[in-house]
Design a protein around this motif. Sequence first.
Motif, PDB file in Angstrom:
ATOM      1  N   UNK A  55       0.902  -1.313   0.006  1.00 58.63           N
ATOM      2  CA  UNK A  55      -0.082   0.242   0.107  1.00 58.63           C
ATOM      3  C   UNK A  55       1.098   1.339  -0.017  1.00 58.63           C
ATOM      4  N   UNK A  56       1.751   1.204   0.788  1.00 55.30           N
ATOM      5  CA  UNK A  56       2.800   2.538   0.871  1.00 55.30           C
ATOM      6  C   UNK A  56       3.339   2.736  -0.454  1.00 55.30           C
ATOM      7  N   UNK A  57       3.835   1.608  -1.166  1.00 55.08           N
ATOM      8  CA  UNK A  57       4.676   1.796  -2.214  1.00 55.08           C
ATOM      9  C   UNK A  57       3.523   2.314  -3.449  1.00 55.08           C
ATOM     10  N   UNK A  58       2.134   2.099  -3.222  1.00 54.86           N
ATOM     11  CA  UNK A  58       1.432   2.864  -4.074  1.00 54.86           C
ATOM     12  C   UNK A  58       0.535   3.967  -3.747  1.00 54.86           C
ATOM     13  N   UNK A  59       1.501   4.548  -2.754  1.00 52.22           N
ATOM     14  CA  UNK A  59       0.955   5.961  -2.320  1.00 52.22           C
ATOM     15  C   UNK A  59      -0.324   6.173  -1.398  1.00 52.22           C
ATOM     16  N   UNK A  60      -0.557   4.989  -0.568  1.00 55.39           N
ATOM     17  CA  UNK A  60      -1.566   4.947  -0.005  1.00 55.39           C
ATOM     18  C   UNK A  60      -1.356   5.126   1.408  1.00 55.39           C
ATOM     19  N   UNK A  61      -1.970   5.680   2.179  1.00 55.17           N
ATOM     20  CA  UNK A  61      -1.963   6.047   3.623  1.00 55.17           C
ATOM     21  C   UNK A  61      -2.240   4.847   4.685  1.00 55.17           C
TER      22      UNK A  61
END
Length: 220
Positions: A192-198
């Motif tokens: 998720x972090x790698x895809x810019x999600x919080x």
Amino acid sequence: MTLNADMVRSPYVVEFTALEEEVAALRRGVRTHLEGWGLRCFVDEAQLCVSELVANVISHVGVGTPTTLSVLMNGTFLRIEVRDPDSRALPTLVAAEVEAEGGRGMALVAAVTDRWGVSLLGDGKVTWCELATGLASQGEQDGGPRVIRTEAMRGLYGIVGEEQVGRRVGLVGALKGEEAAIHIITDLLHWLSAHGRDVDEVLDRAQVRFETEAHRTSWE
């Protein structure tokens, strides 16, 4: 074909010496027990897996190795295990040449099963594979599709429960299950972090959804 989900299928466990001449008897035993369990449609795949897993022990651990075969149910999956005392000779997938006589054993196992892996023990290893049977299980009744998806994900992480041949392995101890969940959740958070999600927002939403569904289930 309708499979009987309520039938009691006790584990089939055989201790033997890893010799080529033992394979035929093991295959016959597997056929007899699967037919008795109402799983005749899985006989061919199961026999192939037994042949290849035993051949792997003979080739890479040694002729005459004391070995154990276990065939059992792991939830909705038919599970085949071969245990040997060598934790160093690990089976791997090999891209064998078309005309090669060997090297395709685990590739064949991977091709006919839904998942496979190796569990290292203090006194050896268990090479296992599983076939989805389509049977309903108690876990499926209690937890629905989420439980089944979680079991499959644990399989991808090589986490398979109590590592003892001849025992039902689908029920993971509390600590081992918690460790499995941490590995899975951590990887999902990295994704998720790698895809810019919080990730904090996602965790909060997941917690709210879990609590809502748990509360709803308790009232059903």
